[in-house]
Design an enzyme around this catalytic site. Sequence first.
Site, short mmCIF file in Angstrom:
data_model
loop_
_atom_site.label_atom_id
_atom_site.label_comp_id
_atom_site.label_asym_id
_atom_site.label_seq_id
_atom_site.Cartn_x
_atom_site.Cartn_y
_atom_site.Cartn_z
CB SER A 147 -41.43 -3.38 -26.77
OG SER A 147 -42.72 -3.86 -26.53
CE1 TYR A 210 -42.87 -8.04 -24.29
CE2 TYR A 210 -41.18 -6.76 -25.41
CZ TYR A 210 -42.45 -6.86 -24.87
OH TYR A 210 -43.28 -5.78 -24.91
CG ASP A 251 -43.86 1.14 -18.08
OD1 ASP A 251 -44.51 0.33 -17.39
OD2 ASP A 251 -43.61 0.96 -19.29
N GLY A 273 -48.31 -5.90 -22.76
CA GLY A 273 -48.01 -7.26 -23.18
C GLY A 273 -48.77 -8.28 -22.36
#
Length: 306
Positions: A147, A210, A251, A273
């Site tokens: 993250s 987020y 990613d 997530g």
Amino acid sequence: MVGSSRTSPRVAVLLGGPSAEREVSLSTGRECALALQSEGYDVIEVDAGPDLFARLSEIKPDVAFNALHGRWGEDGCVQGILEWMGIPYTHSGVLASALAMDKQRSKDVFRAAGIPVMESIIAPKADVMAAHTMPPPYVVKPNNEGSSVGVYIVHEAANGPPQLSKDMPDQVMVETFAPGREMTTTVMGDRALGVTDIITDGWYDYHAKYAEGGSRHEIPANIPSDIHDACMDLALRAHNALGCRGVSRTDFRWNESRGLDGLIVLEVNTQPGMTPTSLSPEQAAHVGMDFGKFCDWIVKDASCDR
């Protein structure tokens, strides 16, 4: 696979935990718990602490839905507990989870499989703060957090090395900076779902991931067909090279000026997530699977010996 004598299978949603990504995990877990309840499951939320073994022994779930992020929950530790207890669980197993969480070791696996990655080293935190350990631009980050926790970008014009926070580990990863667009592809079982272009005003950091409005997700990504196909192929290859199961997300960075040569894999997330702003649920929706059905598929895929 999931099996039970109960009318409604009991699912323990593991969330929270002690990692730096606790708050994200709480959000992921709560969203998944609500979705699974709507799909007819008997759902119990379990904040994964030192009493996890005792809690699971008491609850006796048919399956554990692993909604943990970061260390302990995403690195093979919780997976080992669940294997020991014989509780079917979601996402990847012990080895794949541990490999994917260790960025440097996962790169070794990717290189062996012919998957393009950026050069990087593991260096003592003190050395990284004392002098440049590689020519700028480069990125400094923990080797085993996700993250975008604790990411430092050292630009070419930097006056000196970065001064890292006291929360950074004693050993850190120093990686050649990869310029270009941020993209991602979710793998579900043996299928890549699509390519999302992640558009932000700056670095795709924790806030951009987020916070509401922190980034814009364009799916399908407006990219040439060969880049799209390469992302789909590389995501599947990375998933399989690590031995991932269930859902993973790979990613990428893509330097448009270099064409296919400018596409590199950053990392694989074995437990993507599942929040309102998360990428994998968006990709599932893009192929016609709503959030509830996506969570239902993940539960039905659960097993031991993963």
